[in-house]
Enzyme design. Structure first.
Site, PDB file in Angstrom:
ATOM      1  N   GLY A 641      44.277  29.621  37.671  1.00 34.30           N
ATOM      2  CA  GLY A 641      44.805  28.364  38.150  1.00 34.30           C
ATOM      3  C   GLY A 641      46.302  28.289  37.975  1.00 34.30           C
ATOM      4  N   GLY A 643      49.582  25.128  38.242  1.00 34.36           N
ATOM      5  CA  GLY A 643      49.985  23.761  38.522  1.00 34.36           C
ATOM      6  C   GLY A 643      51.416  23.525  38.116  1.00 34.36           C
ATOM      7  N   GLY A 644      51.827  22.244  38.130  1.00 30.93           N
ATOM      8  CA  GLY A 644      53.187  21.909  37.780  1.00 30.93           C
ATOM      9  C   GLY A 644      53.515  22.211  36.334  1.00 30.93           C
ATOM     10  N   PHE A 645      52.508  22.148  35.452  1.00 33.64           N
ATOM     11  CA  PHE A 645      52.726  22.413  34.032  1.00 33.64           C
ATOM     12  C   PHE A 645      52.906  23.906  33.769  1.00 33.64           C
ATOM     13  CE2 PHE A 645      51.072  23.463  29.826  1.00 33.64           C
ATOM     14  CZ  PHE A 645      51.766  22.592  29.006  1.00 33.64           C
ATOM     15  N   GLY A 646      52.171  24.726  34.474  1.00 36.94           N
ATOM     16  CA  GLY A 646      52.254  26.166  34.265  1.00 36.94           C
ATOM     17  C   GLY A 646      51.050  26.869  34.836  1.00 36.94           C
ATOM     18  N   VAL A 648      47.371  29.038  34.411  1.00 33.53           N
ATOM     19  CA  VAL A 648      46.180  29.090  33.562  1.00 33.53           C
ATOM     20  C   VAL A 648      45.541  30.470  33.693  1.00 33.53           C
ATOM     21  CG1 VAL A 648      43.966  28.015  33.009  1.00 33.53           C
ATOM     22  CG2 VAL A 648      45.825  26.622  33.954  1.00 33.53           C
ATOM     23  N   LYS A 662      46.374  27.817  29.132  1.00 40.51           N
ATOM     24  CA  LYS A 662      47.417  27.281  29.996  1.00 40.51           C
ATOM     25  C   LYS A 662      48.775  27.513  29.340  1.00 40.51           C
ATOM     26  CE  LYS A 662      47.371  22.818  30.939  1.00 40.51           C
ATOM     27  NZ  LYS A 662      46.978  21.573  31.641  1.00 40.51           N
ATOM     28  N   ASP A 760      46.387  10.734  36.058  1.00 47.58           N
ATOM     29  CA  ASP A 760      46.446  11.827  37.041  1.00 47.58           C
ATOM     30  C   ASP A 760      45.041  12.207  37.501  1.00 47.58           C
ATOM     31  OD1 ASP A 760      47.757  13.596  38.693  1.00 47.58           O
ATOM     32  OD2 ASP A 760      47.891  15.181  37.208  1.00 47.58           O
TER      33      ASP A 760
END
Length: 940
Positions: A641, A643-646, A648, A662, A760
């Site tokens: 995966g 996303g904006g956070f980083g 996975v 993550k 979210d």
């Protein structure tokens, strides 16, 4: 597109009047009908042709569309030439989700019959549709959903008809093919438009203003399989024969139209009829529609026998459930046309009975039958005419632009032109306005067009990374709502004073980086090596100079370096903390992302540190060293995966337990705060429908979260068919997944010692276990209430997922349970429709399209076609109504999550109850019967 000035409109009006008079004269005098006013398109053909049966000339589709690929139908699947040669080619659309034909009829303010035909015939050699997986895609007329094209037998053509009207103010009719199923490629064989008389089909049939689609049209009493159409029907309606077990009547004498005939059924159709066996017998048929669908049934009559004076044929038409007789004592006239219909009636079942009246001596008769249903009220919605004229001039100015701009710019509402965002500005009227344009890296060459300033509702204009040169028009400073103008990476050297002043005042964000004095004709690349130039906020119609360039280039770089050093220093300090040490949150920054057609503009303004909590953050889970994470993920070899956070990664602990790791992306300014929030929240919650925290890492300048692994991915993956997931979730599975998610949210609000607002909620944050059990994940944006008196939490770092945000939050930046409920309502719409909240990353949202069909009661236009009708209608309606309540504008009208859980459980019980299970597909909704004999009018 053919938008006309007044002089041209007058000329066109005269032409329309003359053609109308000629057509009327032909019909009155019984001359041979002509195909004048027809548009007959042979899609995918390389040459014009003439239909061997009707004599209608067909033309290629090159002048009507700019996209698609031409194919020949496989000869081995061409039905042994039993179809006209026009079916031997198709135009296929493997690229893009929206491809539109632009039809430009010569006569405006007039009604038209529109017909689209599809014959697959294995044109692409893929043998699609023969493996019980039908080809599915959507068909739109303007902004109105027309039909989901369903090719379940690729060897048989499928045809759909509608009746529409063309306005003099919007003389273009777009017909759009929309990719609704990622596994199906839209295609089309024929597209036909037939001029009708405006007196045909009365205005009250239906109340949608003559926007109706055909369900069936049948010729009763006909023998054989002959289809009646042009020239027997001057409007080229297709009358299919219906051979039934009733008695048949016929005549070779002409049946004439009455003076006020509103349907003008051809004489050859009315020359045959079906009658019941005896005067005491009835003709019965029923329509069993999906809930809330209004059908418009038109019965056509003519007496074919010259009855003696003592004999009477009178028909009483009853509609079960309708107060009073549908029609009483109707007497067909000898060799004259007549019809019986009624304005729309919404019933759960339409049971029609044609009985002989009390004084009748002859049995009831029926010559022909038509059934229509309404098209969604969104059908009449179109783009503002001034916006259309301006955007077409922009298209003409930039002939090198690589955009598929065909049809109405803003419709269908969920599929506007690439790079455009549209919305309805006022509640009154249905016109759509262009509110944002993203033409970044679109091959634009020349000056910035003056016509951009004629788009008066524009908020964001992105013209970055093109080859635009010369001066910027002064008129852009007069655009009343323009808030963002991005001219980065062009060849512009002068900026009007008006734009500079608006930038200084703070009413305009002006980007003017990386402009150069000359262009080489190639398309600039974002972040390329073009010579940087000054930000336009300091340029005032003067040539950009090197010192300013140097200053404005070095200063941001220095500031960025300082920020990075501070973040790394804080991270270094955190790595020295023990498990129970107090951790202070870092300062946050405000970010706003404008997503337009795949590109992204990001604007950031820093704020002071916020949310210093009185309570301490205690991380009680396992703390991993970075080297351990490398070991359990096999050096981060398997990505699951991003996303904006980083990113996975998949991992396995020492005991074989699978985990998800993550890794925080240090390029994100908010990452440290998101990391701290997620670890804190996951450490404090325990529920079967919330993802469990295994541990975290703050080591070697790295931050990471380790949590339980969910092997079946996210709900979003399943709804979109991502990551190789082939099986479609059925309705019961979707309900159970969403119930699990609702239970998890209900626990956050009512089960935690300190209630948590997630902030979210989206389908990609609902993860699925091996048995499809669902768990809520991603608590990076979550906030906690610190006392029972707190009604909301302030959103000091706005970050949200497009399409899920409560509109009220955009004004107040305050969150509470009801804002999460709004986002959950969007998720409910997604499981019903199978669609994302926003298509093409534009701001025309799913709720807007669903709202229109919801108000029209058209469930078929809403439900995911991949479900193929395998659902209980009542169950779906319960969830749909619940979704609308969750998204109510008035926050107080939104249900609490505990009520949402209860309502969803009731919907699941309704779906799984054997007693209430039913299929609501149109193919099963019709039947005719004579006493105990039932026959199917859908069968020819």
């Amino acid at each position: 597109m053919g938008y006309l000035n007044l002089e041209k409109k007058m000329m066109l009006w005269c032409r329309s009047l003359l053609l109308g008079v000629l057509i009327a004269a032909v019909q009155v005098n019984g001359q041979t009908p002509t195909s004048d006013g027809f548009i007959s398109i042979d899609c995918g053909a390389t040459a014009n042709s003439t239909d061997s049966i009707t004599g209608i000339p067909y033309i290629t589709d090159d002048q009507f569309i700019e996209t698609g690929v031409k194919y020949n139908v496989s000869s081995t699947n061409y039905l042994n030439s039993s179809l006209p040669k026009q079916y031997s080619t198709v135009r296929s659309f493997p690229d893009g989700d929206r491809n539109c034909y632009s039809l430009k009829p010569a006569i405006l303010d007039n009604k038209y019959l529109l017909r689209a035909s599809f014959f697959y015939g294995n044109y692409d050699g893929k043998n699609s549709g023969w493996d019980n997986s039908p080809l599915l895609f959507d068909l739109y007329i303007g902004s109105g959903f027309w039909k989901t094209v369903n090719i379940s037998d690729p060897s048989i053509p499928v045809t759909y008809e509608a009746i529409t009207a063309i306005s003099a103010y919007h003389p273009l009719l777009p017909v759009c093919l929309i990719r609704s199923d990622s596994s199906s490629t839209p295609f089309i064989s024929l597209l036909e438009m037939r001029l009708l008389k405006n007196t045909l089909f009365p205005g009250d049939l239906p109340d949608y203003g003559n926007f109706i689609k055909l369900f069936m049209r049948r010729n009763l009493g006909a023998s054989g399989d002959k289809i009646i159409r042009f020239p027997d029907d001057p409007y080229d309606r297709i009358w299919e024969p219906m051979n039934i077990t009733l008695h048949e009547l016929s005549t070779d004498k002409t049946v004439k139209h009455g003076q006020f005939d509103q349907f003008e059924v051809p004489s050859v159709v009315l020359q045959t009829a079906s009658v019941s066996a005896g005067v005491n017998d009835s003709i019965q048929f029923y329509v069993n529609p999906a809930s809330h669908i209004a059908y418009f049934v038109i019965l056509h009559f003519s007496e074919l026998e010259l009855l003696p004076e003592k004999d009477v044929r009178e028909v009483d038409v009853y509609l079960d459930g309708f107060s009073g007789n549908y029609t009483a004592n109707y007497a067909p006239i000898y060799l004259k046309s007549g019809s019986v219909y009624h304005p729309q009636v919404v019933l759960s079942q339409y049971l029609f009975s044609l009985n002989a009246s009390k004084r009748a001596t002859r049995p009831p008769i029926l010559n022909a039958l038509e059934i229509y249903s309404g098209i969604s009220q969104s059908f009449g919605r179109q783009s503002n005419l001034a916006d259309v004229e301006a955007i077409l001039k922009i298209k003409e100015a930039y002939k090198t632009m690589n955009k598929n701009w065909v049809g109405d710019p803003c419709v269908p509402v969920s599929f506007p032109w690439a790079g455009l965002s549209c919305r309805k500005i006022t509640e009154e009227g249905g016109e759509l306005r262009i509110t944002a344009i993203n033409l970044s890296s679109s091959g634009l060459v020349g000056e910035v067009s003056y016509f951009f300033s004629e788009l008066t509702e524009i908020r964001v204009l992105d013209l970055s990374y093109n080859n635009l040169s010369g001066r910027i028009p002064n008129s852009l400073a007069g655009m009343p709502y323009l808030g963002v103008l991005n001219l980065t990476g062009n060849c512009i050297t002068q900026v009007p004073e008006g734009l500079v002043e608006k930038s200084k005042e703070g009413s305009l964000i002006l980007r003017f980086d990386n402009n150069t004095d000359t262009c080489d004709g190639s398309n600039p690349t974002p972040g390329g090596n073009s010579t940087p130039s000054s930000n336009s906020t300091t340029a005032t119609n003067k040539k950009i100079t090197a010192p300013i360039v140097i200053v404005l280039s070095v200063v941001p770089a220095f500031l960025l370096l300082v920020v990075v050093v501070l973040i790394l220093w804080r991270i270094r300090r955190k790595t020295q903390a023990i498990n129970h040490e107090v951790v202070q949150p870092l300062s946050e920054s405000w970010q706003f992302n404008v997503d337009l057609g795949g590109s992204q503009l990001q604007y950031t303004s820093h704020q002071s540190s916020v949310d210093h909590k009185d309570n301490q953050l205690h991380f009680g889970s396992r703390q991993f060293m970075y080297a351990e994470l490398e070991n359990i993920t096999k050096k981060f070899s398997r990505t699951i995966g991003k996303g904006g956070f980083g990113t996975v990664f998949h991992g396995s602990l020492e005991d074989g337990t699978e985990v998800a790791v993550k890794i925080c992306s240090l390029s994100s300014k908010q990452a440290p705060n998101l990391f701290l929030a997620e670890v804190e929240n996951l450490s404090s919650v325990r529920h079967k429908n919330l993802v469990s925290l295994v541990g975290y890492c703050m080591d070697s300048g790295q931050m990471a979260i380790v949590y339980e692994y969910m092997p079946l991915g996210s709900l979003d993956d399943h709804l979109r068919g991502k990551a190789g997931i082939g099986r479609v979730l059925n309705w019961a599975e979707r309900l159970q997944i969403i119930i699990d998610a609702a239970q998890g949210l209900d626990y956050l609000y009512n089960g935690c010692p300190m209630p948590i607002i997630h902030r979210d909620i989206k389908t990609s944050n609902i993860l699925l276990g091996q048995n499809l059990e669902a768990k809520i994940s991603d608590f990076g944006l979550s906030k906690a209430f610190h006392s029972d008196l707190q009604s909301h939490v302030s959103m000091t770092a706005p970050a949200f997922s497009l399409g899920y945000i409560d509109p009220m939050c955009l004004k107040t930046w305050k969150f509470n349970e009801k804002t999460d409920v709004y986002s959950f309502g969007v998720v409910l719409l997604e499981i019903i429709t199978g669609e994302p909240p926003v298509r093409h990353d534009r701001d025309v949202q799913l709720i807007e399209r669903v709202q229109l069909s919801f108000e029209a009661g058209d469930i078929n236009a809403i439900v995911d076609p991949k479900l193929q009708g395998m659902y209980n209608t009542e169950s779906v309606w319960k969830v749909l109504e619940l979704a609308m309540r969750c998204m109510a504008r008035d926050v107080d009208q939104r249900p609490k999550m505990a009520e949402v859980v209860t309502q969803l459980r009731e919907s699941l019980e309704c779906e799984t109850s054997e007693k209430s299970k039913s299929m609501t597909t149109e193919s099963q909704s019709m039947a005719f019967m004579k006493k105990s004999t039932i026959f199917d009018p859908a069968a020819r």
